[in-house]
Design an enzyme around this catalytic site. Structure first.
Site, mmCIF file in Angstrom:
data_model
loop_
_atom_site.group_PDB
_atom_site.id
_atom_site.type_symbol
_atom_site.label_atom_id
_atom_site.label_comp_id
_atom_site.label_asym_id
_atom_site.label_seq_id
_atom_site.Cartn_x
_atom_site.Cartn_y
_atom_site.Cartn_z
ATOM 1 N N LYS A 1 0.758 -1.377 -0.073
ATOM 2 C CA LYS A 1 -0.048 0.023 0.106
ATOM 3 C C LYS A 1 0.906 1.242 0.054
ATOM 4 O O LYS A 1 0.411 2.166 -0.427
ATOM 5 C CB LYS A 1 -0.841 -0.055 1.325
ATOM 6 C CG LYS A 1 -2.022 -1.047 1.122
ATOM 7 C CD LYS A 1 -2.923 -0.758 2.287
ATOM 8 C CE LYS A 1 -4.045 -1.817 2.058
ATOM 9 N NZ LYS A 1 -5.263 -1.881 3.268
ATOM 10 N N GLY B 1 -0.101 -1.211 15.033
ATOM 11 C CA GLY B 1 0.508 -1.415 13.700
ATOM 12 C C GLY B 1 0.588 0.201 13.167
ATOM 13 O O GLY B 1 0.048 1.093 13.745
ATOM 14 N N ALA B 2 1.482 -0.061 12.088
ATOM 15 C CA ALA B 2 1.692 1.457 11.486
ATOM 16 C C ALA B 2 2.059 1.364 9.919
ATOM 17 O O ALA B 2 2.338 2.208 9.346
ATOM 18 C CB ALA B 2 3.017 2.167 11.976
#
Length: 499
Positions: A299, A361-362
């Protein structure tokens, strides 16, 4: 258009006939895998075509070529000979095809096949990957005008998928041939047979409890109902989803293909597991993909491929949708839309005033989540194993952050009205486990898990046991897919589809 062939791997003739009845209206032909039959059944296959009532392919695959037959070559030849030798003048009672390997030259068998109308499929299996000498291999197995050449290749990466399709797209169409890209990376060749000119697509009967005969082979019901493989031709528009190995388990193909079918569109959406983004982009151009979804781990990397990007992509820093335009790829982000819609439905509110939340999450999904939470004025923190990524995402919105340390426990305790888990840990086909195992749930937290497959991850099971409100990522998936469909087609996604 390709024919759909179902590979029957039951251990008895009766079991195979029983399974065939379930799929009869979906498939055009059946492959009887004699090497899966019990030994005492293997010499009685002669009457199978008549009982099947449709064209049948005879295959007795030896172990060296990926089959199950271990009784020796002499026994195998006797089985094949008995199946063909007393062939009936009524060709409907004979095997329509017999699959024999490239190095098997037995004049009596070949003559019996030709005499009674059984076409020989001359097969070559590359079980270790794409062969460097593919030109000579193909020349050898396609040298006879009386035989159908078949090449099965274990595809070990997206670059090999590209090589396989390029090789056959350059060859004349209309020739009888069978081409199979085995494994997850080769899955698209099972659906898009027009790209290789393959006359058929092999399917399994796993939904009926039978084993597939090759890696990447899926049930005939999926190929027929989800992908409409028997209808696809070169005029269809192609779409897909780019992701890591776990993308083969994505539900996006079911959602998008159902919408295409409901709108009467000659379009198909296919998963593309990829280990190399640049190789996939070359393949996307070769296939003239009109658009594709993007998931973990691409992404953020995909941003370098965009000619233009939407305001959401610029703001979030991640892209989950690409649409082909005359000037290049246009990037969009529908994750934020999908998350926003699903979150409000889950909480049953229209505002999030005063809420404190933790983002686990990151990555790309976390970036969309952080953007939405910031829009709602939520006080949030970001927890991620890679502390640099956690810091960068958190500071974008003035959030607190931490690596997976004692500080993370302290931060989550202060931001535990809502916990959004965005990592792939626990996903089917991904890393197993509970990404929040270091935090003790109190039962007062609302847990939003962006994973949807499986529907109940280890985290959700633990959260439910603790008394937490929980939801998986299905609502987010449907929301973002609906927005993607509109970007792909300019149409509204049909409501209430059974996917």
């Amino acid at each position: 258009m390709a024919k759909l062939c179902i590979s029957l791997t039951g251990n008895t003739i009766a079991r195979n006939l029983e399974v065939l009845e379930r799929y009869r209206n979906l498939v055009d032909m059946a492959e009887l895998r004699v090497d899966y039959l019990d030994p005492e059944e293997q010499f009685y296959v002669r009457l199978f075509p008549e009982k099947a009532g449709m064209p049948v392919m005879l295959t007795v695959r030896r172990f060296a070529d990926g089959g199950k037959f271990l009784q020796g070559e002499a026994v195998r030849l006797v089985i094949i000979a008995k199946a063909l030798a007393f062939a009936d003048q009524d060709r409907r009672k004979n095997f329509a095809y017999v699959d024999i390997e490239h190095d098997l030259q037995v004049p009596s068998i070949q003559e019996a096949a030709r005499t009674f109308g059984t076409r020989i499929i001359r097969s070559y299996h590359c079980n270790k990957g794409f062969p460097e000498n593919i030109d000579s291999i193909w020349r050898d197995i396609s040298s006879s005008p009386y035989e159908i050449p078949k090449l099965s290749v274990m595809v070990n990466g997206i670059a090999e998928t590209d090589k396989l399709i390029r090789f056959f797209s350059a060859r004349p169409k209309g020739e009888d041939r069978i081409v199979v890209g085995m494994g997850d990376y080769g899955f698209c060749t099972r659906v898009l047979t027009q790209l290789t000119g393959s006359m058929l697509s092999y399917s399994s009967a796993v939904n009926a409890g039978l084993s597939p005969t090759g890696a990447g082979q899926i049930d005939a019901e999926a190929l027929s109902d989800i992908y409409r493989v028997k209808e696809i031709d070169s005029a269809w528009k192609l779409y897909g989803i780019l992701g890591g190995p776990a993308v083969i388990n994505s539900l996006s193909p079911s959602i998008h293909n159902a919408a295409f079918a409901a709108n009467g569109m000659r379009s198909v959406y296919v998963p593309f597991p990829a280990d190399d983004m640049d190789a996939f982009m070359r393949l996307a151009d070769l296939l003239n993909l009109q658009g594709f979804s993007v998931t973990v781990p691409f992404k953020e990397r995909i941003l370098t491929q965009l000619e233009t990007m939407s305001s959401e992509v610029k703001k979030i820093g991640a892209c989950n949708t690409l649409v082909r335009t005359p000037t290049g790829w246009a990037g969009h982000n529908t994750d934020a839309y999908g998350f926003r819609k699903a979150l409000l439905e889950f909480l049953g509110v229209t505002k999030l005033d005063g809420m404190r939340a933790s983002i686990i999450g990151a990555g790309g999904a976390a970036k969309a989540v952080a953007c939405v939470l910031h829009e709602f004025g939520v006080n949030a923190c970001v927890i991620n194993r890679n502390m640099n990524k956690a810091k960068h995402l958190a500071e974008t919105y003035g959030f607190q952050w931490s690596g997976v340390t004692e500080r993370a426990v302290h931060l989550v305790e202060k931001h535990n009205d809502l916990i959004i888990q965005t990592t792939p840990i626990g996903m089917t086909g991904g890393t197993p486990g509970d990404p929040l195992e270091w935090y003790e749930l109190h039962g007062t937290e609302a847990i939003f898990e962006t994973i949807y497959n499986p529907t109940r991850t280890p985290l959700l099971v633990r959260a439910e046991a603790a008394g937490c409100r929980t939801t998986n990522g299905m609502g987010m998936l449907r929301g973002q897919a609906s927005a993607q469909f509109s970007l792909f087609t300019g149409l509204e996604h049909p409501d209430n589809l059974d996917t």
